[in-house]
Each structure stands twice: as structure tokens, then as C-alpha cells.
Design a protein around this motif. Structure first.
Motif, PDB file in Angstrom:
ATOM      1  N   GLY A 262      -1.843  -5.838  -3.165  1.00  0.00           N
ATOM      2  CA  GLY A 262      -1.237  -6.626  -2.109  1.00  0.00           C
ATOM      3  C   GLY A 262      -1.324  -5.919  -0.772  1.00  0.00           C
ATOM      4  N   LYS A 263      -0.889  -6.583   0.262  1.00  0.00           N
ATOM      5  CA  LYS A 263      -0.864  -5.993   1.608  1.00  0.00           C
ATOM      6  C   LYS A 263       0.070  -4.796   1.618  1.00  0.00           C
ATOM      7  CE  LYS A 263       1.635  -7.947   4.795  1.00  0.00           C
ATOM      8  NZ  LYS A 263       2.139  -8.905   5.805  1.00  0.00           N
ATOM      9  N   ASN A 264      -0.354  -3.703   2.264  1.00  0.00           N
ATOM     10  CA  ASN A 264       0.516  -2.523   2.322  1.00  0.00           C
ATOM     11  C   ASN A 264       0.527  -1.926   3.717  1.00  0.00           C
ATOM     12  OD1 ASN A 264      -1.391   0.058   2.332  1.00  0.00           O
ATOM     13  ND2 ASN A 264      -2.281  -1.427   0.899  1.00  0.00           N
ATOM     14  N   VAL A 265       1.609  -1.250   4.015  1.00  0.00           N
ATOM     15  CA  VAL A 265       1.859  -0.657   5.331  1.00  0.00           C
ATOM     16  C   VAL A 265       1.775   0.864   5.228  1.00  0.00           C
ATOM     17  CG1 VAL A 265       3.577  -0.345   7.167  1.00  0.00           C
ATOM     18  CG2 VAL A 265       3.302  -2.586   6.067  1.00  0.00           C
ATOM     19  N   GLU A 266       1.225   1.484   6.253  1.00  0.00           N
ATOM     20  CA  GLU A 266       1.200   2.945   6.349  1.00  0.00           C
ATOM     21  C   GLU A 266       1.759   3.371   7.700  1.00  0.00           C
ATOM     22  OE1 GLU A 266      -1.961   6.682   6.703  1.00  0.00           O
ATOM     23  OE2 GLU A 266      -2.653   4.737   5.935  1.00  0.00           O
ATOM     24  N   HIS A 267       2.660   4.360   7.668  1.00  0.00           N
ATOM     25  CA  HIS A 267       3.148   5.029   8.878  1.00  0.00           C
ATOM     26  C   HIS A 267       2.476   6.397   8.912  1.00  0.00           C
ATOM     27  CE1 HIS A 267       6.177   1.923   9.511  1.00  0.00           C
ATOM     28  NE2 HIS A 267       6.461   2.012   8.222  1.00  0.00           N
TER      29      HIS A 267
END
Length: 222
Positions: free
Chosen positions: A68-73
Motif C-alpha cells: 500500500g501507499k507509505n510515508v517516509e520522514h
């Protein structure tokens, strides 16, 4: 597509902002969206030091899509060295990244977020630019740009997945004025998946525009 802005505050201090979006299979699928903010300290004419932050959203795409869509900081520290030998403008970039990657877990027919994991990576970019219609890069100059960038994982959680990616670029640019530059080129993105077995090889057309915004006081301007 990349949109870059260099915000100049003094001879020593500037900031960089960038938004980049990547599409896969022409414009059929989203691949990645990236927003960057960095603060530059120009040590001298050769060395620039930059701490910064990236907000990255990666989407499922291609033949090996993520769950699925994932976020990275992403927090990074960067060193850039610049030099000129004749008509060749040499540029090397060393970037150290601290990455907070979202864990995406498949739950039946849906996916959910399960916190973040911490990883570290080093990037080394080496390249050159050469003007084609002038002896140096100035207003109304067409130029050739070539570079290669290697990504290497390190630290806890690497699990023998050290070599991560390699990006190779060949393109042309046009410096319209002292404040505006456009580029068009080809980039090959070679990705070694985390299992050290599957490979992803992306062929991309890269378009970018860069502007320089000068906030220096009049007494500081050249």
C-alpha cells in the motif's frame, strides 16, 4: 518532474526547496511524491554544507508493487563539493540519511499502518556539466549534464541489504538567465529489493525547472 527553488539570503546562507513527483508507465500510475527543505551554508566556493528534511510518499506501482501507499520522514546531512577544470564543472554530493519508514501491513483485503521503523543510508553522487555553445555556463547557455548516484544502507536493520539503488542520468539543460534553468534528460533507476533477489529497473524521462530567488540586501548584491 522536479521544481527547485534556491533562496539566497547572503553570500554564506541560502535555503533550498524542491517538489518532485514521479509517474510510472507514462502517466498511468503514481510512483512517488517528494517535498524537500534544506538550509545551505557556503563554507567557500568549493564546499556547501546542508542539513534538511524530506517528506516522501511512495505508491504501489509496477510489477512488484508494495502492499500500500507509505510515508517516509527523512532527515539528511549533505556535503557538496564543486570545482571547474577547463569547460567541465565537476560536482560531488555526499548525503547521510536517517529514515523513518512507515510499516504497511496487509489485513485481509485492506492495508493498515503499523508505526515506523528507523533505517540509515549513505548516498554518493558524482557528475559533471559542460557548456555546449559557450565557454562557460552563463545566461543563454545550452549544456550537457552527466551523473551517477549510488545508495548504500548501513546500521541496524540492514540485514545484509547493503547495496540499495543506483541512479544514472544523461541530459541537456538550458540556462535561460542567471536565475532560471531548465533540464530534460534520461534517468535509469536500478533498485535492489530488500530481499536481495528481486530487481527493479526503471527507465525515466526527467524534466526539471530551477529558479534562484535573491533576498540579499542591495549592499550585498554583486
Amino acid at each position: 518532474m522536479e521544481l527547485n527553488a534556491n533562496h539566497v539570503f547572503s553570500e554564506k546562507v541560502s535555503a533550498q526547496t524542491m517538489y518532485s513527483f514521479r509517474r510510472y508507465d507514462g502517466v498511468e500510475q503514481w510512483q512517488q511524491s517528494l517535498l524537500r527543505l534544506g538550509f545551505n551554508y557556503h563554507v567557500n566556493n568549493i564546499l556547501i554544507v546542508t542539513p534538511g528534511y524530506d517528506w516522501v510518499v511512495t505508491y504501489p506501482y509496477g510489477d512488484q508493487p508494495a502492499a500500500g501507499k507509505n510515508v517516509e520522514h527523512r532527515i539528511f546531512e549533505q556535503l557538496v563539493t564543486k570545482n571547474r577544470i577547463g569547460r567541465f564543472y565537476l560536482s560531488n554530493r555526499y548525503r547521510f540519511e536517517q529514515r523513518f519508514l512507515e510499516n504497511i501491513v496487509a489485513d485481509g483485503t485492506s492495508v493498515k499502518s503499523d508505526g515506523f521503523r528507523f533505517r540509515q543510508r549513505i548516498r554518493g553522487k558524482f557528475g559533471f556539466t559542460v557548456p555546449l555553445n559557450n565557454s562557460k555556463i552563463e545566461s543563454k547557455t545550452l549544456f550537457l549534464e552527466v551523473w551517477d548516484e549510488v545508495f548504500v544502507n548501513h546500521g541496524n536493520g540492514t540485514n545484509n541489504h547493503y547495496f540499495d539503488q543506483n541512479w544514472a542520468y544523461l541530459g541537456f539543460g538550458y540556462k535561460l538567465s542567471s536565475n532560471t534553468t531548465f533540464k530534460l534528460g534520461y534517468m535509469n533507476q536500478y533498485i535492489n529489493k530488500s530481499n536481495n533477489y528481486n530487481i527493479e529497473n526503471n527507465h525515466s524521462v526527467q524534466v526539471s525547472a530551477s529558479v534562484k530567488l535573491n533576498y540579499k540586501k542591495k549592499t550585498e548584491k554583486e
